[in-house]
Motif scaffolding. Sequence first.
Motif, short mmCIF file in Angstrom:
data_model
loop_
_atom_site.label_atom_id
_atom_site.label_comp_id
_atom_site.label_asym_id
_atom_site.label_seq_id
_atom_site.Cartn_x
_atom_site.Cartn_y
_atom_site.Cartn_z
N GLN A 762 0.97 -1.25 -0.09
CA GLN A 762 0.05 0.09 -0.08
C GLN A 762 0.72 1.17 -0.13
O GLN A 762 0.47 2.21 -0.44
N ARG A 763 2.08 1.34 0.67
CA ARG A 763 2.76 2.37 0.76
C ARG A 763 4.07 2.71 -0.06
O ARG A 763 4.81 3.62 -0.43
N LYS A 770 1.28 7.89 -8.48
CA LYS A 770 0.25 7.66 -7.24
C LYS A 770 1.21 7.81 -5.86
O LYS A 770 2.37 7.33 -5.92
N GLU A 771 0.62 8.12 -4.95
CA GLU A 771 1.33 8.43 -3.51
C GLU A 771 0.94 6.99 -2.82
O GLU A 771 1.70 6.37 -2.04
N PHE A 772 -0.15 6.35 -2.90
CA PHE A 772 -0.54 5.09 -2.62
C PHE A 772 -1.15 4.11 -3.27
O PHE A 772 -1.59 4.44 -4.52
N PHE A 773 -1.05 2.80 -3.05
CA PHE A 773 -1.46 1.52 -3.73
C PHE A 773 -2.87 0.96 -3.08
O PHE A 773 -2.96 0.80 -1.93
N HIS A 774 -4.11 1.07 -3.80
CA HIS A 774 -4.95 0.61 -2.91
C HIS A 774 -5.14 -0.94 -3.19
O HIS A 774 -5.28 -1.48 -4.29
N PRO A 775 -5.48 -1.79 -2.02
CA PRO A 775 -5.39 -3.15 -2.30
C PRO A 775 -6.67 -3.75 -3.35
O PRO A 775 -6.53 -4.75 -3.85
N ALA A 776 -7.51 -3.08 -3.37
CA ALA A 776 -8.85 -3.27 -4.25
C ALA A 776 -8.26 -3.40 -5.79
O ALA A 776 -9.15 -3.98 -6.61
N ALA A 778 -5.08 -4.68 -6.76
CA ALA A 778 -4.27 -5.62 -6.87
C ALA A 778 -4.56 -6.69 -7.97
O ALA A 778 -5.90 -7.04 -8.10
N PRO A 779 -3.71 -7.14 -9.08
CA PRO A 779 -4.02 -8.28 -9.72
C PRO A 779 -4.40 -9.68 -8.93
O PRO A 779 -4.00 -9.78 -7.69
N TYR A 780 -5.03 -10.56 -9.59
CA TYR A 780 -5.16 -11.93 -8.70
C TYR A 780 -3.98 -12.37 -8.42
O TYR A 780 -3.88 -13.00 -7.20
N LEU A 781 -2.99 -12.76 -9.27
CA LEU A 781 -1.70 -13.35 -9.03
C LEU A 781 -0.87 -12.60 -8.28
O LEU A 781 0.05 -11.91 -8.86
N SER A 782 -1.07 -12.10 -7.13
CA SER A 782 -0.30 -11.24 -6.29
C SER A 782 -0.48 -11.56 -4.90
O SER A 782 -1.49 -12.31 -4.51
N VAL A 783 0.49 -11.01 -4.10
CA VAL A 783 0.26 -10.72 -2.50
C VAL A 783 0.28 -9.29 -2.07
O VAL A 783 1.00 -8.73 -2.81
N VAL A 784 -0.85 -9.12 -1.50
CA VAL A 784 -0.84 -7.67 -0.81
C VAL A 784 -0.46 -7.57 0.56
O VAL A 784 -0.70 -8.49 1.38
N THR A 785 0.05 -6.63 1.00
CA THR A 785 0.25 -6.36 2.27
C THR A 785 0.52 -5.02 2.77
O THR A 785 0.85 -4.23 1.78
N PRO A 786 0.24 -4.57 3.90
CA PRO A 786 0.35 -3.37 4.47
C PRO A 786 1.85 -2.88 4.60
O PRO A 786 2.00 -1.72 4.84
N SER A 787 2.58 -3.79 5.14
CA SER A 787 4.03 -3.47 5.38
C SER A 787 4.86 -4.93 5.29
O SER A 787 4.28 -5.95 5.34
N ILE A 831 -7.46 -1.11 7.94
CA ILE A 831 -6.36 -1.28 6.87
C ILE A 831 -6.38 -2.70 6.73
O ILE A 831 -5.97 -3.20 5.47
N VAL A 832 -6.31 -3.72 7.66
CA VAL A 832 -6.26 -5.16 7.57
C VAL A 832 -7.49 -5.56 6.65
O VAL A 832 -7.34 -6.33 5.88
N ILE A 833 -8.55 -5.12 6.96
CA ILE A 833 -9.94 -5.46 6.26
C ILE A 833 -9.83 -4.96 4.82
O ILE A 833 -10.21 -5.72 4.00
N GLN A 834 -9.10 -3.77 4.58
CA GLN A 834 -9.14 -3.68 3.17
C GLN A 834 -8.33 -4.45 2.34
O GLN A 834 -8.58 -4.84 1.22
N HIS A 835 -7.21 -5.03 2.86
CA HIS A 835 -6.41 -5.95 2.31
C HIS A 835 -7.03 -7.51 2.13
O HIS A 835 -6.88 -8.06 1.36
N LEU A 836 -7.99 -7.76 3.20
CA LEU A 836 -8.60 -9.24 3.20
C LEU A 836 -9.45 -9.22 2.02
O LEU A 836 -9.80 -10.15 1.56
N TYR A 837 -9.99 -8.00 1.74
CA TYR A 837 -11.29 -8.03 0.62
C TYR A 837 -10.57 -7.68 -0.61
O TYR A 837 -11.10 -7.58 -1.76
N SER A 838 -9.16 -7.70 -0.70
CA SER A 838 -8.54 -7.42 -1.81
C SER A 838 -8.67 -8.76 -2.94
O SER A 838 -8.84 -9.73 -2.40
N PRO A 839 -8.84 -8.48 -4.33
CA PRO A 839 -8.95 -9.60 -5.20
C PRO A 839 -7.79 -10.24 -5.13
O PRO A 839 -7.75 -11.27 -5.77
N ALA A 840 -6.44 -9.89 -4.61
CA ALA A 840 -5.19 -10.84 -4.51
C ALA A 840 -5.55 -12.13 -4.19
O ALA A 840 -6.09 -12.20 -3.31
#
Length: 907
Positions: A762-763, A770-776, A778-787, A831-840
């Motif tokens: 995200q950071r 862009k200053e930030f990346f939104h987990p929403a 993310a491509p499917y074949l990816s790993v999203v993480t806040p840090s 922030i955690v919930i944002q990442h949980l609902y990501s399409p990643a």
Amino acid sequence: MERPANHQHRMKIQFYLRFRTKAGQSLWVSGNAGILGDLDLAKAFPLTYLNEDFWHGSVDWESSVLPEFQYAYVLKTAEGTLVTEWGNDRRIQLPDEGIEEILLVDTWNHAGEFENSFFTAPFQETLLKRHRSGSRQKNVKTFTHLFKVKAPLLRKEEIVCLLGSSPSLGEWDTAAALPMGKEGNWWVRKVSLPRESFPLHYKFGVWNAKHQQFLHYEQGENRILYGDAQAHKLTIVHDGFIRLPNQGWHGAGVAIPLFSLRSEQGSGVGEFPDLKLLVDWAKKTGIKLIQILPVNDTSATQTWLDSYPYAAISAFALHPIYLNLDRVAGKKHAGVIKPFRKQQQQWDALPDLDYEALVGIKWAAIRELFVLQREEIFQDEGYLQFFELNKHWLVPYAAFCDLRDRNGSTDFTQWKTHGRYDREAIEKFVSPRGKQYDAIAIQYFTQYHLHLQLREATDYAHRHGVILKGDIPIGIYRYSCDAWVEPRLYHMDTQAGAPPDDFAIKGQNWGFPTYNWEQMAKDGFAWWKRRFEQMANYFDAFRIDHILGFFRIWSIPQDSIEGIMGHFDPALPVHRKEFDERRIWFDHYRYTQPCINDAVLWGEFGTQSDEVKGLFLHPIGDGFYAMREEFNTQRKVSSHFEDLDKSDSNAKLKQGLYNLLSNVLLFEVPGSAGEQFHFRIAMEQTNSFRYLDWTIQQRLRELYVDYFFRRQDRFWQEQAMKKLPALKRATNMLVCGEDLGMVPQCVPEVMRQLGILSLEIQRMPKHPGKEFFHPADAPYLSVVTPSTHDMSTIRGWWEEDRARTQRFFNHQLGQWGEAPNFCDPWISKAIVIQHLYSPAMWSIFQLQDLMGMNECIARENPHDERINVPANPRNYWKYRMHLTLEDLIEQKEFNEELKGYVHASGR
């Protein structure tokens, strides 16, 4: 295996591959038979272009040669790179008699298809294990066609069925759909089709086996099969994947260094058995993946500097600090380690890891246990098997450790004997008859016990539906066992690192030698394959640290200290004539040597300028200066200050001299006779650039942009495609890439082609605007993480830059008003919930970030939770959990809440 002579018969095998090529491309078929090249891609059988949809080839086959053959298709690009389709499951059992021709109608299996991920080890053996079962089709003796398709994400009671325009396929009557059976990865169905069935229109569908009910068709247009159904002819159709919507499989994971785990029976550092407690917690919260940092032996200096987990002295050996002594001692020798347990308990009470103390304690205990157990262990069948499978690295490693201890250093170039590895000499050195054998054998003993404990933790995780993700460092330690044994595989005269970024403005110098990829390719990347094989003993997935290094590495000369003095290697250099073509006045000395005048000196040193002139510089005319010979590299400057006081003034002076030496525009390519150059990165920020004429600046800037952002991309793509496809095919682990930093445009495309998961933070948005990346997003074949471990945690970051936090609060969290000064638990939760609902596919969180959602279990000071500071080359990796895993498991309210979020998000 050959068949009896009376079963020999010849047949024709026809290959038809659906593939739309581009100009300059060609297709080949490789297989485990001589006519197909015996799996040697260079000897593969060529196909010919048939039409815009198909390539074709035909071979004559004698069935006695090989009753079953395995094959795959190979694409040769216009540049000559060979790309093999993904998978190794095209296997044909040749009939004994009656068939004179086999017609294979195939679909290229693109490695980037997301469905291929589900045939990797973590899904097949753990996460989707229940999906592996499937009823086999009843034996059908007479048939003309065999249909095969893959469907990895069906529900438990679902199977694939086949329908089509022919009466043999039910004439599209869903009640008459033909259920398919499961054979390996494929759903299969044997069918007898009359000649009048062609061209055949058909589709696959999904059938509920329990209720014997048709559920739905696959998506897309009808499939069409041309051909016939002649006597003595068999058509086999490999149709790739069933076309179902990507409803997606999603999982949540937790990331934490093994050394950071704390347990009630702990010893001051996390150990392999502690992973089982983390698995217990993961199961309570719905988490399916545990990610840890590298766990290889880093014992180079015998100091806290060895806490750096990315500088292993062996890419294969595990670190003894992770050994649980109680498990080694057992009940029989429990009394032996009681004194050590008391010491360990003292260190366990500390808030952070005391690396040096714990390594010393553990080795003292290991030595006592070794004396008591060696005879029994070395006769154990399990040990003998372990030794036989691992002796290719274990024997050199054990010798290396003994020689390190004898010489007081891993710098094998300074050893009195065996500085140059000689296999025969080392075999004599490690002989059981030698006086140093106990010092050798204790390493065998230790590595065997480490293997048992990590393997036990892995098996435990799998039984509970959790997978383990490891980490493969991009580099090796300069004075490691790997470099000692096979120095030809590395460029020992260079240093690997990373260019400057927001986290390290002077770049990073890791000190590792860079890889000699040309040499590695000569034996098919055997060292990498052995490394993957070793890792697959314990891990289901792995993170490739700095995957950009497979495209190009940031290479720093040995005489430099800072990463900013490096350049990308390989890279297409700038030629001398290009300056003339762009009407750029060229002064070799001015561009390649430090630009030092009185204004530069005053800006760097102020009132110390005259002192600097007298000690380190000499005038060269026109108000300019040059570094004296004894200070003309950063390495020489560093050596000068080693024996001086470690005062702030000396540190500032040394850094100022580093800055002078990096104040250049170009690095000359060695051996190019002044004709080829690499641009120094961040050229425009140098004083050297500022003192150029404005017109020259503009023209230099254009050439700089061409060098870094245009000319290299296709070249780097070719470099990656020479390595990554072969390396990915060497393992069935799920592969994730850390694609951060200065990312070339070709990197995402190559990763998509190969089905390697990207890392989205995200950071650290990859889009420059862009200053930030939104987990929403993310491509499917990816790993999203806040840090990650290289960053501050969510709570720590919140306090670093008030203005940036405010923008994040308003624009990423969608909140009105002023952001809180501190990261309240509800913010971490959001922030955690944002990442949980990501399409990643995967959302992975540092454990500290998850604990930050609850004020009762969050650490008081979030800045105590940071693991690494990349800008600090001497960072002490010592973070530990502030509560035990047992305590975490008992946090019922928190665990239930987290489980609810995980399940609600579909992970």
